[in-house]
Scaffold this motif. Sequence first.
Motif: not given
Length: 548
Positions: A148-176
């Motif tokens: 919050t002090f560093g105004d890093l909400a945008k970077l943190r949001g991007k990190t959260r989004g890529t983490w979600g995409a990584l989780g989805a890709a790993r989940k799809e691979l595991t299911a396959a």
Amino acid sequence: MLRALEIRDMLIIDRLELTFRPGLNVLTGETGAGKSILLDSLGFVLGWRGRAELVRTGAEQGEVVAEFDLPEGHAARAILDEAGLPGEDTLILRRVNGRDGRKTAWVNDRRCSGEVLRALSETLIELHGQHDDRGLLNPKGHRDLLDTFGDLAKLRGKTRGTWGALGAARKELTAAREAVAAIKEEEDFLRHAVSELDALDPQPGEEADLDSRRRMMQGAERVRESVSRAHGAMGTDGAEGAIGDALRWLEEAAEGSAGHLEAPMAALDRAMTELGDAVDGVDRCLEALDFNPFELEQVEERLFAIRGLARKHNIAPETLGSFAEELRRKLTALDAGADHIAALEQDVIAAEAAYDKAASALTAARVKAAKKLDKAVSAELAPLKMERAVFTTEIEQAEAGPGGRDLVAFCVATNPGAPSGPLAKIASGGELSRFLLALKVCLAGDASGVTMIFDEIDRGVGGATADAVGRRLAALAHDGQVLVVTHSPQVAALGAHHWRVAKQVTNNQTLTNVVSLGETDRVDEIARMLSGDTITDEARAAARALLG
């Protein structure tokens, strides 16, 4: 902002109603007067865990009501909406503690759980003090504070989004992989079953058609005999011949009948036409009944093969075709599984690279923000007579997650060369208070709409240092609301609103009372804080000087 607090039958408070205002609100009083009880009561209505026994002796239940302003866009509104509770401009929290220990809470006159209260409290109140494990002393929240002090909400949001995409890709691979493994286990069965089905090649509706043909052929002899008799009765030796004779006889007699035979002759013509159609139909039926004796055996053999295969797979005969398609799809998936898994593995590698890039950028930004925060806190420590202390924001690598892969902790060294350690463990009481205040001043931007409470944060300091503490508290309260419990006259003198907490004995019962102080009473209270029980003219003069 906290507008009002009403307390009934809690500890040594029988009934108390307080109205707070924006700015710096100070509460003073002798040690043991009951200032901490006010905070305990406020914590109770907010769902915080505290003392087990809160009900005043002799009372059946204790009750606390807190009223807050809730402007548009306040974070508490989202929590109310999620909990299905009414969100209005005024938020009223009410909680009752029975003598039996049972607790019941309401939000805007609607029942709610303690969990909802605690979630709301995170958006309404910040408590800072030497024993605060919910605010700045809690290392679990240090990363969020730095972001919050560093105004890093945008970077943190991007990190959260890529983490979600990584989780989805790993989940799809595991299911396959699991799907291919499951199919692999039944590969032999699938290939044998598909081979059987392909060899038989059952068609939609074939079983019903075969059954019908079989039944017809089984009764063909009896049916053919009856149909042949009917055919004979309708043919030239039967009805057709008789009607033909009748028609010829009538035609011979028609000239002398004066037209009376025209209608009967027309009817006989129609009858001959209909009878011809009937004879044709019977002829076709006889042709159908005229089958090869081996055909019945062939029909039965195929019918029994279809039914046997359906029983083998425990399905209805008419679904054999769709069942075969399902098995073929599984085999296709198995045959194409290696290529599909390889493609998904590449997707995971790409998602890992995207997350690594986002998380690395977030880490770099946190390191930069940490240096900026360290510098800002150091600048605040000097006026608080802690210019030799060192504050550092330490960042270590942690397990990757949606918030990145950094562990953030606020650490201090009270003197140059002294070991650095966690804020709560290294600093003494007075030092800790000043560290917390300096840190809070630097992080003030993260508490929009939150009432900040400082519980004796000025303990162990006096003189110019206490004045510096007071001025920073006043600065924090400039655009918001700060409540401070203090024993420092320098801090109390800087308050915009002043309450005195005192005990009184009535009918051998000790009760706490809180009084809002006017100008004269405020001079006397600060004089008492300066001189003790005996208030002198010199103390009053010093109090007036502090009040300016």
